[in-house]
Motif scaffolding. Structure first.
Motif, PDB file in Angstrom:
ATOM      1  N   GLU A  87      11.090  34.610   7.946  1.00 14.00           N
ATOM      2  CA  GLU A  87      12.063  33.971   7.055  1.00 14.00           C
ATOM      3  C   GLU A  87      12.629  35.021   6.116  1.00 14.00           C
ATOM      4  O   GLU A  87      11.870  35.694   5.395  1.00 14.00           O
ATOM      5  CB  GLU A  87      11.388  32.833   6.290  1.00 14.00           C
ATOM      6  CG  GLU A  87      12.221  32.251   5.167  1.00 14.00           C
ATOM      7  CD  GLU A  87      11.913  32.910   3.839  1.00 14.00           C
ATOM      8  OE1 GLU A  87      12.837  33.522   3.259  1.00 14.00           O
ATOM      9  OE2 GLU A  87      10.743  32.836   3.392  1.00 14.00           O
ATOM     10  N   ALA A  88      13.967  35.168   6.117  1.00  7.41           N
ATOM     11  CA  ALA A  88      14.623  36.209   5.314  1.00  7.41           C
ATOM     12  C   ALA A  88      15.857  35.638   4.632  1.00  7.41           C
ATOM     13  O   ALA A  88      16.969  36.143   4.812  1.00  7.41           O
ATOM     14  CB  ALA A  88      14.985  37.396   6.193  1.00  7.41           C
ATOM     15  N   VAL A  89      15.665  34.566   3.868  1.00  6.18           N
ATOM     16  CA  VAL A  89      16.793  33.945   3.153  1.00  6.18           C
ATOM     17  C   VAL A  89      16.652  34.215   1.652  1.00  6.18           C
ATOM     18  O   VAL A  89      15.753  34.934   1.220  1.00  6.18           O
ATOM     19  CB  VAL A  89      16.886  32.433   3.448  1.00  6.18           C
ATOM     20  CG1 VAL A  89      17.118  32.206   4.928  1.00  6.18           C
ATOM     21  CG2 VAL A  89      15.625  31.695   2.993  1.00  6.18           C
ATOM     22  N   SER A  90      17.527  33.628   0.865  1.00  5.89           N
ATOM     23  CA  SER A  90      17.601  33.903  -0.574  1.00  5.89           C
ATOM     24  C   SER A  90      16.274  33.663  -1.287  1.00  5.89           C
ATOM     25  O   SER A  90      15.466  32.817  -0.877  1.00  5.89           O
ATOM     26  CB  SER A  90      18.678  33.019  -1.211  1.00  5.89           C
ATOM     27  OG  SER A  90      19.930  33.244  -0.620  1.00  5.89           O
ATOM     28  N   ASP A  94      13.505  26.563  -3.228  1.00  8.24           N
ATOM     29  CA  ASP A  94      14.117  25.355  -2.679  1.00  8.24           C
ATOM     30  C   ASP A  94      14.841  25.652  -1.369  1.00  8.24           C
ATOM     31  O   ASP A  94      14.758  24.879  -0.404  1.00  8.24           O
ATOM     32  CB  ASP A  94      15.090  24.746  -3.688  1.00  8.24           C
ATOM     33  CG  ASP A  94      14.393  24.178  -4.911  1.00  8.24           C
ATOM     34  OD1 ASP A  94      13.188  23.847  -4.810  1.00  8.24           O
ATOM     35  OD2 ASP A  94      15.044  24.073  -5.967  1.00  8.24           O
ATOM     36  N   ILE A  95      15.556  26.768  -1.326  1.00  6.99           N
ATOM     37  CA  ILE A  95      16.241  27.159  -0.084  1.00  6.99           C
ATOM     38  C   ILE A  95      15.224  27.474   0.995  1.00  6.99           C
ATOM     39  O   ILE A  95      15.372  27.070   2.157  1.00  6.99           O
ATOM     40  CB  ILE A  95      17.156  28.370  -0.343  1.00  6.99           C
ATOM     41  CG1 ILE A  95      18.306  27.969  -1.273  1.00  6.99           C
ATOM     42  CG2 ILE A  95      17.699  28.937   0.962  1.00  6.99           C
ATOM     43  CD1 ILE A  95      19.193  29.117  -1.696  1.00  6.99           C
ATOM     44  N   LYS A  96      14.161  28.164   0.624  1.00  9.99           N
ATOM     45  CA  LYS A  96      13.136  28.509   1.602  1.00  9.99           C
ATOM     46  C   LYS A  96      12.445  27.242   2.140  1.00  9.99           C
ATOM     47  O   LYS A  96      12.148  27.148   3.335  1.00  9.99           O
ATOM     48  CB  LYS A  96      12.118  29.468   0.976  1.00  9.99           C
ATOM     49  CG  LYS A  96      12.700  30.860   0.697  1.00  9.99           C
ATOM     50  CD  LYS A  96      11.650  31.781   0.100  1.00  9.99           C
ATOM     51  CE  LYS A  96      12.237  33.138  -0.286  1.00  9.99           C
ATOM     52  NZ  LYS A  96      12.714  33.916   0.866  1.00  9.99           N
ATOM     53  N   GLU A  97      12.205  26.282   1.273  1.00  7.67           N
ATOM     54  CA  GLU A  97      11.577  25.032   1.709  1.00  7.67           C
ATOM     55  C   GLU A  97      12.435  24.323   2.755  1.00  7.67           C
ATOM     56  O   GLU A  97      11.917  23.804   3.753  1.00  7.67           O
ATOM     57  CB  GLU A  97      11.344  24.111   0.517  1.00  7.67           C
ATOM     58  CG  GLU A  97      10.652  22.806   0.891  1.00  7.67           C
ATOM     59  CD  GLU A  97      10.323  21.945  -0.314  1.00  7.67           C
ATOM     60  OE1 GLU A  97       9.715  20.871  -0.121  1.00  7.67           O
ATOM     61  OE2 GLU A  97      10.654  22.336  -1.458  1.00  7.67           O
ATOM     62  N   GLU A  98      13.734  24.305   2.543  1.00  7.37           N
ATOM     63  CA  GLU A  98      14.632  23.699   3.517  1.00  7.37           C
ATOM     64  C   GLU A  98      14.554  24.428   4.858  1.00  7.37           C
ATOM     65  O   GLU A  98      14.535  23.797   5.927  1.00  7.37           O
ATOM     66  CB  GLU A  98      16.067  23.738   2.984  1.00  7.37           C
ATOM     67  CG  GLU A  98      17.085  23.071   3.903  1.00  7.37           C
ATOM     68  CD  GLU A  98      18.480  23.094   3.335  1.00  7.37           C
ATOM     69  OE1 GLU A  98      19.432  22.816   4.089  1.00  7.37           O
ATOM     70  OE2 GLU A  98      18.643  23.398   2.136  1.00  7.37           O
ATOM     71  N   VAL A  99      14.475  25.747   4.804  1.00  3.00           N
ATOM     72  CA  VAL A  99      14.346  26.545   6.031  1.00  3.00           C
ATOM     73  C   VAL A  99      13.025  26.234   6.733  1.00  3.00           C
ATOM     74  O   VAL A  99      12.983  26.087   7.957  1.00  3.00           O
ATOM     75  CB  VAL A  99      14.457  28.045   5.708  1.00  3.00           C
ATOM     76  CG1 VAL A  99      14.012  28.897   6.891  1.00  3.00           C
ATOM     77  CG2 VAL A  99      15.888  28.395   5.319  1.00  3.00           C
TER      78      VAL A  99
END
Length: 321
Positions: A87-90, A94-99
């Motif tokens: 996982e390499a998002v912002s 909260d964004i990571k949880e959605e991912v």
């Protein structure tokens, strides 16, 4: 056929992570959210390969074979069957949880997920995923496909099987793995870096030395020294008695601020925020961007020779023919 790996995120870290995995022969799925992001990721990967080719570390055939192993898509269903997803998002829980919900939806609750976060506590993120036993942090460093260190950060619920799965994969990718016993803000390397950054900015603000002098001091002393021996090896070599005397003189004068420093706040206010803005501590309009990119990668060129690249063998190193 090697197991399929996945990268969720099409930014610089995601593109370089995918360059590393596909460059070692692993089919790699990269998932993003926008066509623009997918295009940037593809271009960044191609640039990575062009840089390696220019150094004689890879061939056009290696590039084409590796890129043929990569699927870059907005369709998260492509995650299905991936052995490990990076996982390499912002840097936003909260964004990571959605991912993580998306990964679980398509790859099941037993899918191994490794976050590349550089700052968020492992325990905080573990609470955001359905099966925390299958989650940990694997924090790489830019340029991710070349700099060999990865900090693996465990948390209370991670399983030993997950830890072994991720560490084994990273070692197959010729990474140097450091496993932290517990999570702390910044992990190891970013803590070291922040201590140096804070002191460097302090010395500038106290008019002790300028930007170029500070960088020269680091490049031609600390940087060279710790490229071949460890920080604590050096401490032991100097010895506790001398280090105590040095510390007694220096500790009272070191920067101890807990606040963001004036130089940074003024840069943010003026928009002079660093390389991307064209000016920060340096005037980047006076610098050669291609030269900087090469210098940023050059310490790690030899490690690329360990890659198990698809396609024909890389060209001979320069000057050896």
């Amino acid at each position: 056929m090697r197991e399929t790996l996945a990268v969720y995120g099409t930014g610089t870290i995601g593109a370089c992570q995918a360059t590393l995995t596909s460059g070692n022969g692993y089919p790699t799925v990269v998932v993003g959210h926008s066509e623009a992001g997918l295009a940037r990721c593809r271009d960044a990967m191609r640039q990575n390969w062009d840089d390696l080719i220019a150094e004689g570390l890879a061939t056009q055939a290696n590039k084409e074979a590796a890129m043929s192993l990569v699927t870059i898509t907005k369709d998260a269903a492509a995650l299905e069957g991936a052995a490990v997803t990076f996982e390499a998002v912002s840097e936003d829980p909260d964004i990571k949880e959605e991912v993580y919900r998306t990964i679980t939806k398509y790859n099941g609750p037993n899918a191994v997920v490794a976050s590349t976060t550089s700052s968020i506590d492992a325990g905080i993120l573990a609470k955001r995923i359905e099966n925390p036993a299958r989650f940990l942090i694997a924090h790489p460093f830019q340029p991710v496909h070349m700099l060999p260190l990865v900090e693996v950060v465990r948390h209370e619920q991670v399983s030993e099987e997950t830890l072994e799965t991720v560490c084994s994969l990273l070692r197959k990718l010729n990474r140097q793995v450091v496993v932290l016993k517990r999570s702390v803000p910044g992990f190891l390397v970013n803590r070291f870096a922040q201590a140096l950054f804070r002191e460097a900015i302090y010395l500038m603000e106290q008019d002790v030395a300028g930007v170029e002098e500070i960088d020269r001091a680091v490049k031609y002393a600390m940087g060279m020294r710790y490229a071949s021996i460890g920080l604590l090896e050096y401490f032991d070599a100097v010895g506790f008695e001398l280090e105590r005397a040095i510390a007694a003189n220096v500790y009272p004068d070191l920067c101890g601020t807990k606040d963001i420093q004036k130089t940074v706040l003024e840069g943010l206010a003026s928009g002079q925020t660093g390389q991307a803005a064209g000016r920060g501590l340096y005037d980047w309009s006076q610098k050669d961007g291609d030269d900087f990119r090469r210098r940023k990668q050059s310490p790690y060129f030899e490690g690329v020779r360990l890659w198990n690249m698809p396609g024909e063998s890389p060209a001979s190193p320069r000057g050896t023919e």
